[in-house]
Design a protein around this motif. Structure first.
Motif, PDB file in Angstrom:
ATOM      1  N   MET A 146       0.794  -1.224   0.000  1.00 51.03           N
ATOM      2  CA  MET A 146       0.000   0.000   0.000  1.00 51.03           C
ATOM      3  C   MET A 146       0.832   1.282   0.000  1.00 51.03           C
ATOM      4  N   LEU A 147       2.016   1.262   0.574  1.00 51.17           N
ATOM      5  CA  LEU A 147       2.775   2.489   0.771  1.00 51.17           C
ATOM      6  C   LEU A 147       3.081   3.257  -0.514  1.00 51.17           C
ATOM      7  N   PRO A 148       3.507   2.623  -1.601  1.00 53.14           N
ATOM      8  CA  PRO A 148       3.731   3.409  -2.828  1.00 53.14           C
ATOM      9  C   PRO A 148       2.488   4.152  -3.304  1.00 53.14           C
ATOM     10  N   SER A 149       1.326   3.513  -3.208  1.00 53.27           N
ATOM     11  CA  SER A 149       0.086   4.172  -3.627  1.00 53.27           C
ATOM     12  C   SER A 149      -0.266   5.330  -2.709  1.00 53.27           C
ATOM     13  N   ILE A 150      -0.056   5.156  -1.418  1.00 51.20           N
ATOM     14  CA  ILE A 150      -0.358   6.219  -0.464  1.00 51.20           C
ATOM     15  C   ILE A 150       0.558   7.416  -0.683  1.00 51.20           C
ATOM     16  N   ILE A 151       1.841   7.161  -0.890  1.00 56.88           N
ATOM     17  CA  ILE A 151       2.785   8.255  -1.132  1.00 56.88           C
ATOM     18  C   ILE A 151       2.458   8.955  -2.438  1.00 56.88           C
ATOM     19  N   ASN A 152       2.132   8.188  -3.463  1.00 55.28           N
ATOM     20  CA  ASN A 152       1.762   8.777  -4.748  1.00 55.28           C
ATOM     21  C   ASN A 152       0.512   9.643  -4.612  1.00 55.28           C
ATOM     22  N   GLN A 153      -0.460   9.179  -3.852  1.00 61.52           N
ATOM     23  CA  GLN A 153      -1.673   9.965  -3.634  1.00 61.52           C
ATOM     24  C   GLN A 153      -1.367  11.260  -2.878  1.00 61.52           C
ATOM     25  N   PHE A 154      -0.428  11.196  -1.934  1.00 62.37           N
ATOM     26  CA  PHE A 154      -0.025  12.395  -1.211  1.00 62.37           C
ATOM     27  C   PHE A 154       0.608  13.412  -2.154  1.00 62.37           C
ATOM     28  N   ILE A 155       1.442  12.948  -3.062  1.00 63.67           N
ATOM     29  CA  ILE A 155       2.080  13.851  -4.027  1.00 63.67           C
ATOM     30  C   ILE A 155       1.027  14.456  -4.955  1.00 63.67           C
ATOM     31  N   ILE A 156       0.062  13.662  -5.384  1.00 64.75           N
ATOM     32  CA  ILE A 156      -1.009  14.178  -6.238  1.00 64.75           C
ATOM     33  C   ILE A 156      -1.830  15.218  -5.478  1.00 64.75           C
ATOM     34  N   SER A 157      -2.090  14.954  -4.202  1.00 63.56           N
ATOM     35  CA  SER A 157      -2.842  15.922  -3.397  1.00 63.56           C
ATOM     36  C   SER A 157      -2.085  17.225  -3.259  1.00 63.56           C
ATOM     37  N   LEU A 158      -0.770  17.145  -3.117  1.00 64.52           N
ATOM     38  CA  LEU A 158       0.042  18.359  -3.035  1.00 64.52           C
ATOM     39  C   LEU A 158      -0.059  19.155  -4.328  1.00 64.52           C
ATOM     40  N   LYS A 159      -0.043  18.461  -5.442  1.00 73.51           N
ATOM     41  CA  LYS A 159      -0.108  19.144  -6.727  1.00 73.51           C
ATOM     42  C   LYS A 159      -1.497  19.727  -7.007  1.00 73.51           C
ATOM     43  N   ASP A 160      -2.541  19.020  -6.626  1.00 71.92           N
ATOM     44  CA  ASP A 160      -3.899  19.428  -6.976  1.00 71.92           C
ATOM     45  C   ASP A 160      -4.540  20.404  -5.993  1.00 71.92           C
ATOM     46  N   THR A 161      -4.181  20.337  -4.743  1.00 72.51           N
ATOM     47  CA  THR A 161      -4.811  21.189  -3.742  1.00 72.51           C
ATOM     48  C   THR A 161      -3.747  21.872  -2.902  1.00 72.51           C
ATOM     49  N   SER A 162      -4.186  22.654  -1.979  1.00 74.73           N
ATOM     50  CA  SER A 162      -3.233  23.318  -1.092  1.00 74.73           C
ATOM     51  C   SER A 162      -3.387  22.773   0.323  1.00 74.73           C
ATOM     52  N   LEU A 163      -3.219  21.468   0.462  1.00 77.70           N
ATOM     53  CA  LEU A 163      -3.350  20.859   1.779  1.00 77.70           C
ATOM     54  C   LEU A 163      -2.225  21.291   2.710  1.00 77.70           C
ATOM     55  N   ILE A 164      -1.057  21.432   2.161  1.00 80.17           N
ATOM     56  CA  ILE A 164       0.068  21.867   2.977  1.00 80.17           C
ATOM     57  C   ILE A 164       0.178  23.373   2.815  1.00 80.17           C
ATOM     58  N   SER A 165      -0.237  24.108   3.815  1.00 82.90           N
ATOM     59  CA  SER A 165      -0.373  25.552   3.670  1.00 82.90           C
ATOM     60  C   SER A 165       0.960  26.269   3.486  1.00 82.90           C
TER      61      SER A 165
END
Length: 89
Positions: A13-32
């Protein structure tokens, strides 16, 4: 289960979770601190006060974003390699 199944599940699961985190960083501003909206908003504020330095400022904003995504991708690759040690793909 904790000693046999969970390590295998985390490895899978870890590669998918990390990849999803990177996509979230690119698509949204979760990390302010380094989110795209915050970077561009700060860029707009700074360019409104110094109109003659617009292009260098946007280049710096783009570089910050590129570095953040690049570092996260490299960290993900290192973690995937460490977790797949001894595994035949």
């Amino acid at each position: 289960m904790i000693h046999i199944i969970l390590p295998q599940a985390i490895r899978t699961m870890l590669p998918s979770i990390i990849n999803q985190f990177i996509i979230s960083l690119k698509d949204t501003s979760l990390i302010s601190v380094i989110g795209v909206r915050e970077l561009t908003n700060n860029g707009r504020i700074i360019t409104s006060t110094s109109a003659n330095k617009v292009l260098p400022l946007w280049i710096i904003v783009a570089l910050y974003y590129l570095i953040a995504c690049f570092v996260l991708s490299r960290v993900a690759r290192v973690i995937e390699r460490k977790l797949s040690y001894g595994r035949i793909n």
